[in-house]
Design a protein around this motif. Structure first.
Motif, PDB file in Angstrom:
ATOM      1  N   GLU A  73       0.832  -1.216   0.000  1.00 22.69           N
ATOM      2  CA  GLU A  73       0.000   0.000   0.000  1.00 22.69           C
ATOM      3  C   GLU A  73       0.859   1.254   0.000  1.00 22.69           C
ATOM      4  OE1 GLU A  73      -2.835   0.128   3.130  1.00 22.69           O
ATOM      5  OE2 GLU A  73      -4.003  -1.526   2.328  1.00 22.69           O
ATOM      6  N   MET A  74       2.136   1.107   0.315  1.00 23.21           N
ATOM      7  CA  MET A  74       3.040   2.241   0.400  1.00 23.21           C
ATOM      8  C   MET A  74       3.605   2.567  -0.980  1.00 23.21           C
ATOM      9  SD  MET A  74       4.943   1.095   3.912  1.00 23.21           S
ATOM     10  CE  MET A  74       5.742   2.663   4.271  1.00 23.21           C
ATOM     11  N   ARG A  75       4.307   3.690  -1.039  1.00 24.78           N
ATOM     12  CA  ARG A  75       4.992   4.068  -2.268  1.00 24.78           C
ATOM     13  C   ARG A  75       6.356   4.643  -1.911  1.00 24.78           C
ATOM     14  NH1 ARG A  75       1.771   9.488  -4.411  1.00 24.78           N
ATOM     15  NH2 ARG A  75       2.704  10.958  -2.939  1.00 24.78           N
ATOM     16  N   ALA A  76       7.188   4.813  -2.929  1.00 21.93           N
ATOM     17  CA  ALA A  76       8.522   5.368  -2.739  1.00 21.93           C
ATOM     18  C   ALA A  76       8.680   6.573  -3.654  1.00 21.93           C
ATOM     19  CB  ALA A  76       9.577   4.316  -3.054  1.00 21.93           C
ATOM     20  N   LEU A  77       9.425   7.557  -3.196  1.00 30.90           N
ATOM     21  CA  LEU A  77       9.770   8.728  -4.009  1.00 30.90           C
ATOM     22  C   LEU A  77      11.268   8.686  -4.266  1.00 30.90           C
ATOM     23  CD1 LEU A  77       7.838  11.585  -2.167  1.00 30.90           C
ATOM     24  CD2 LEU A  77       7.073  10.198  -4.095  1.00 30.90           C
ATOM     25  N   TRP A  78      11.635   8.805  -5.538  1.00 30.68           N
ATOM     26  CA  TRP A  78      13.042   8.794  -5.927  1.00 30.68           C
ATOM     27  C   TRP A  78      13.232   9.768  -7.072  1.00 30.68           C
ATOM     28  CZ3 TRP A  78      15.110   6.257 -10.527  1.00 30.68           C
ATOM     29  CH2 TRP A  78      16.511   6.325 -10.609  1.00 30.68           C
ATOM     30  N   ASN A  79      14.096  10.745  -6.876  1.00 31.38           N
ATOM     31  CA  ASN A  79      14.394  11.742  -7.919  1.00 31.38           C
ATOM     32  C   ASN A  79      13.123  12.337  -8.519  1.00 31.38           C
ATOM     33  OD1 ASN A  79      17.122  11.439  -7.575  1.00 31.38           O
ATOM     34  ND2 ASN A  79      17.387  10.055  -9.295  1.00 31.38           N
ATOM     35  N   ALA A  80      12.205  12.744  -7.684  1.00 30.03           N
ATOM     36  CA  ALA A  80      10.930  13.354  -8.085  1.00 30.03           C
ATOM     37  C   ALA A  80      10.032  12.387  -8.855  1.00 30.03           C
ATOM     38  CB  ALA A  80      11.154  14.634  -8.879  1.00 30.03           C
ATOM     39  N   ARG A  81      10.299  11.097  -8.747  1.00 28.43           N
ATOM     40  CA  ARG A  81       9.470  10.076  -9.397  1.00 28.43           C
ATOM     41  C   ARG A  81       8.686   9.333  -8.316  1.00 28.43           C
ATOM     42  NH1 ARG A  81      13.651   7.055 -13.363  1.00 28.43           N
ATOM     43  NH2 ARG A  81      11.794   5.878 -13.935  1.00 28.43           N
ATOM     44  N   VAL A  82       7.416   9.064  -8.594  1.00 26.79           N
ATOM     45  CA  VAL A  82       6.548   8.329  -7.667  1.00 26.79           C
ATOM     46  C   VAL A  82       6.526   6.871  -8.097  1.00 26.79           C
ATOM     47  CG1 VAL A  82       4.218   8.097  -6.763  1.00 26.79           C
ATOM     48  CG2 VAL A  82       5.142  10.375  -7.240  1.00 26.79           C
ATOM     49  N   LEU A  83       6.928   5.984  -7.186  1.00 27.22           N
ATOM     50  CA  LEU A  83       7.024   4.556  -7.480  1.00 27.22           C
ATOM     51  C   LEU A  83       6.040   3.789  -6.599  1.00 27.22           C
ATOM     52  CD1 LEU A  83      10.923   4.327  -7.407  1.00 27.22           C
ATOM     53  CD2 LEU A  83       9.460   4.895  -9.348  1.00 27.22           C
ATOM     54  N   ASN A  84       5.086   3.129  -7.217  1.00 24.28           N
ATOM     55  CA  ASN A  84       4.137   2.299  -6.477  1.00 24.28           C
ATOM     56  C   ASN A  84       4.798   0.962  -6.165  1.00 24.28           C
ATOM     57  OD1 ASN A  84       1.952   4.196  -6.686  1.00 24.28           O
ATOM     58  ND2 ASN A  84       1.789   3.603  -8.823  1.00 24.28           N
ATOM     59  N   ILE A  85       4.785   0.558  -4.906  1.00 25.69           N
ATOM     60  CA  ILE A  85       5.405  -0.700  -4.496  1.00 25.69           C
ATOM     61  C   ILE A  85       4.453  -1.843  -4.823  1.00 25.69           C
ATOM     62  CG2 ILE A  85       6.335  -2.037  -2.566  1.00 25.69           C
ATOM     63  CD1 ILE A  85       7.047   0.678  -1.235  1.00 25.69           C
ATOM     64  N   ARG A  86       4.882  -2.774  -5.650  1.00 31.43           N
ATOM     65  CA  ARG A  86       4.059  -3.911  -6.084  1.00 31.43           C
ATOM     66  C   ARG A  86       4.375  -5.186  -5.314  1.00 31.43           C
ATOM     67  NH1 ARG A  86       0.311  -0.924  -7.796  1.00 31.43           N
ATOM     68  NH2 ARG A  86       0.645   0.116  -9.773  1.00 31.43           N
TER      69      ARG A  86
END
Length: 106
Positions: A73-86
């Motif tokens: 349900e969480m996500r990650a932010l990296w270099n202004a990119r939104v990454l949905n954790i699958r």
């Protein structure tokens, strides 16, 4: 090279916060849960039809030190990119590192 030496990127892990929107649904906002060092590897991407538009997606794999409480349900932010954790995996079961399979949709 060992796994720790490859962790050169700062990644912020975020948790969703839901609040009632007054119409029977929920508004979602995101709060920072932790900022960690990660090894980031970009994988294959693709396209898919979302509604009436074509969305591109990129697959990324993050390797971080093990930490409790991470979910899809969480996500990650990296270099202004939104990454949905699958997916969240402890590959060797030793609670040293976690592999986060992520997807960025644009």
């Amino acid at each position: 090279m060992n796994a720790i030496a490859g962790m050169r990127e700062r990644v912020t892990l975020q948790s969703p916060m839901r609040s009632a929107d007054g119409a029977g649904g929920a508004d979602v906002s995101w709060t920072d849960a932790a900022t960690v060092w990660a090894k980031v590897e970009e994988g294959a991407g693709g396209e898919r039809l979302t509604g009436e538009r074509l969305a591109t997606r990129a697959a990324l794999t993050l390797t971080i030190r093990h930490r409790a409480g991470l979910t899809t349900e969480m996500r990650a932010l990296w270099n202004a990119r939104v990454l949905n954790i699958r997916a969240v995996r402890d590959g060797d079961g030793r609670k040293r590192f976690l592999t986060l399979e992520c997807e960025e949709e644009r």
